[in-house]
Design a protein around this motif. Structure first.
Motif, PDB file in Angstrom:
ATOM      1  N   GLU A  92       0.853  -1.197   0.000  1.00  0.00           N
ATOM      2  CA  GLU A  92       0.000   0.000   0.000  1.00  0.00           C
ATOM      3  C   GLU A  92       0.879   1.234   0.000  1.00  0.00           C
ATOM      4  OE1 GLU A  92      -3.129  -0.271  -0.470  1.00  0.00           O
ATOM      5  OE2 GLU A  92      -3.151  -2.445  -0.188  1.00  0.00           O
TER       6      GLU A  92
ATOM      7  N   ALA B  12       0.791   5.846  -0.801  1.00  0.00           N
ATOM      8  CA  ALA B  12       0.007   7.086  -0.918  1.00  0.00           C
ATOM      9  C   ALA B  12       0.914   8.165  -1.494  1.00  0.00           C
ATOM     10  CB  ALA B  12      -0.535   7.506   0.449  1.00  0.00           C
TER      11      ALA B  12
ATOM     12  N   TRP C 291      -2.589  15.544  -7.292  1.00  0.00           N
ATOM     13  CA  TRP C 291      -3.675  14.962  -8.082  1.00  0.00           C
ATOM     14  C   TRP C 291      -4.137  15.928  -9.183  1.00  0.00           C
ATOM     15  CZ3 TRP C 291      -5.721  13.361  -2.754  1.00  0.00           C
ATOM     16  CH2 TRP C 291      -5.340  12.045  -2.468  1.00  0.00           C
TER      17      TRP C 291
ATOM     18  N   ASN D 241     -13.172  11.877 -11.183  1.00  0.00           N
ATOM     19  CA  ASN D 241     -12.013  11.148 -10.663  1.00  0.00           C
ATOM     20  C   ASN D 241     -11.068  12.123  -9.972  1.00  0.00           C
ATOM     21  OD1 ASN D 241     -10.069   9.192 -10.136  1.00  0.00           O
ATOM     22  ND2 ASN D 241      -9.191   9.297 -12.188  1.00  0.00           N
TER      23      ASN D 241
ATOM     24  N   ASN E 181      -9.054  11.743  -7.472  1.00  0.00           N
ATOM     25  CA  ASN E 181      -7.778  11.201  -7.001  1.00  0.00           C
ATOM     26  C   ASN E 181      -7.193  10.243  -8.053  1.00  0.00           C
ATOM     27  OD1 ASN E 181      -8.509  12.564  -4.669  1.00  0.00           O
ATOM     28  ND2 ASN E 181      -9.072  10.715  -3.561  1.00  0.00           N
TER      29      ASN E 181
ATOM     30  N   TYR F 249      -4.687   8.036 -10.458  1.00  0.00           N
ATOM     31  CA  TYR F 249      -3.507   7.219 -10.161  1.00  0.00           C
ATOM     32  C   TYR F 249      -2.251   8.024 -10.485  1.00  0.00           C
ATOM     33  CZ  TYR F 249      -0.653   2.949  -9.968  1.00  0.00           C
ATOM     34  OH  TYR F 249       0.267   1.989  -9.642  1.00  0.00           O
TER      35      TYR F 249
ATOM     36  N   CYS G  50       4.993   8.343  -5.000  1.00  0.00           N
ATOM     37  CA  CYS G  50       4.244   7.848  -3.844  1.00  0.00           C
ATOM     38  C   CYS G  50       5.178   7.180  -2.840  1.00  0.00           C
ATOM     39  CB  CYS G  50       3.183   6.839  -4.289  1.00  0.00           C
ATOM     40  SG  CYS G  50       1.967   7.541  -5.433  1.00  0.00           S
TER      41      CYS G  50
ATOM     42  N   ASN H  77      -8.485   3.498  -3.064  1.00  0.00           N
ATOM     43  CA  ASN H  77      -8.635   4.956  -3.084  1.00  0.00           C
ATOM     44  C   ASN H  77      -8.837   5.552  -1.699  1.00  0.00           C
ATOM     45  OD1 ASN H  77      -8.359   5.062  -5.855  1.00  0.00           O
ATOM     46  ND2 ASN H  77     -10.553   5.066  -6.269  1.00  0.00           N
ATOM     47  N   ASP H  78      -9.190   4.710  -0.723  1.00  0.00           N
ATOM     48  CA  ASP H  78      -9.397   5.200   0.636  1.00  0.00           C
ATOM     49  C   ASP H  78      -8.090   5.385   1.395  1.00  0.00           C
ATOM     50  OD1 ASP H  78     -12.189   5.018   0.266  1.00  0.00           O
ATOM     51  OD2 ASP H  78     -12.182   2.906   0.867  1.00  0.00           O
TER      52      ASP H  78
ATOM     53  N   ASN I 153      -6.453   9.063   2.363  1.00  0.00           N
ATOM     54  CA  ASN I 153      -7.163   9.773   3.427  1.00  0.00           C
ATOM     55  C   ASN I 153      -7.026   9.058   4.769  1.00  0.00           C
ATOM     56  OD1 ASN I 153      -8.096  11.942   1.857  1.00  0.00           O
ATOM     57  ND2 ASN I 153      -9.856  10.761   1.130  1.00  0.00           N
TER      58      ASN I 153
END
Length: 283
Positions: free
Chosen positions: A17, A19, A45, A54, A56, A58, A64, A203-204, A207
């Motif tokens: 994972e 971000a 973004w 959209n 957010n 990719y 990232c 996508n969560d 945040n």
């Protein structure tokens, strides 16, 4: 020639994972050091095609930072006995802990790969996870000679980078097609009676990270690693490496893992419950 050519005595089915990295945003877009992380991520973004539909999009993985890496490990002893375990980095839910920093996570995982040399399994891992690991390891200046050592030809030794290496099995490469015809991990798994996405989606994660919910991110990461492993088991069964009885026993080892670890990690019992429900529906 079988679809999955061999099953090594050590297999790691992994997922990661990440971000948007605020430092990358500041460096690439000339933002002030005092700019809040959330604002930096919005700028990243916006500069990479965000729309109302959209918001957010990719981002390139080099922009990232890694938050977590999880893997289900299968080890077969010389006597034929099999042990299945679940490992996850970081081992803390404190986002400010040194072991929760990206450098520590990526360095430890790549070092373990270089030393243990398992057969690696992922889903879209050739194009995404592995490329992201390589990019961020270089960006962070890591020293990983054991991992980076490659044979002259992919079939002459362990190679996690080559697309046609049997030491890195990308399940999506095996079942996928072109563009929209490729199934997601959630679709492929759910229709096979294996839990896909549950309460969280990719996508969560950004945040959740902003909110300091590292423990929930690691739990979600563990779900995807378990799903990847169970799908690999099913495809290894399809390929002839496990007959019906062996496949049943291999799944039972995962059930025992979930029950064993679920005493300390209740979310694993939720995964087991969802698995039972899907098995009943698809039986």
């Amino acid at each position: 020639m079988q679809m999955i050519k061999f099953v090594h005595h050590t297999v790691w089915a992994f997922d990661a994972e990440w971000a948007p990295d605020p430092l990358a945003g500041r460096l690439l877009y000339g933002l002030d050091e005092q700019t809040p992380r959330a604002d930096i991520m919005q700028t990243m973004w916006r500069n990479n095609g965000a729309t109302e539909e959209n918001p957010n999009p990719y981002l390139k993985t080099v922009m990232c930072r890694f938050l977590s890496i999880a893997a289900v490990t299968r080890r077969q002893g010389r006597d034929g006995s099999v042990r299945v375990d679940l490992m996850a980095l970081p081992k803390t839910d404190d986002p400010d802990s040194p072991e929760a920093q990206e450098v520590a996570i990526v360095d430890r995982f790549l070092r373990a790969l270089g030393e243990k040399k398992p057969q690696l399994v992922g889903y879209n891992s050739i194009n995404a996870d592995m490329k992201a690991l390589l990019q961020r390891a270089v960006v962070k200046g890591l020293y990983q000679p054991q991992f980076a050592k490659r044979p002259n030809k992919p079939w002459e030794g362990v190679d996690y980078i080559a697309r046609n290496s049997d030491w890195h099995v990308d399940l999506k490469e095996l079942v996928g097609g072109w563009g929209v015809t490729s199934p997601s991990l959630h679709e492929m798994a759910t229709l096979s009676g294996i839990p896909g996405k549950m309460d969280v989606a990719g996508n969560d994660v950004p945040n959740m990270w902003l909110a300091g919910k590292l423990g929930e991110i690691v739990a979600y990461n563990e779900f995807d690693a378990l799903t990847t492993y169970l799908l690999w088991l099913r495809m290894a069964h399809f390929s002839g490496h496990f007959d019906a009885g062996q496949y049943h026993n291999e799944q039972q080892l995962v059930r025992e893992l979930l029950e064993r670890e679920g005493e300390q990690k209740p979310h694993l019992l939720q995964y087991l419950q969802k698995w039972n429900e899907l098995r009943a529906l698809t039986a």
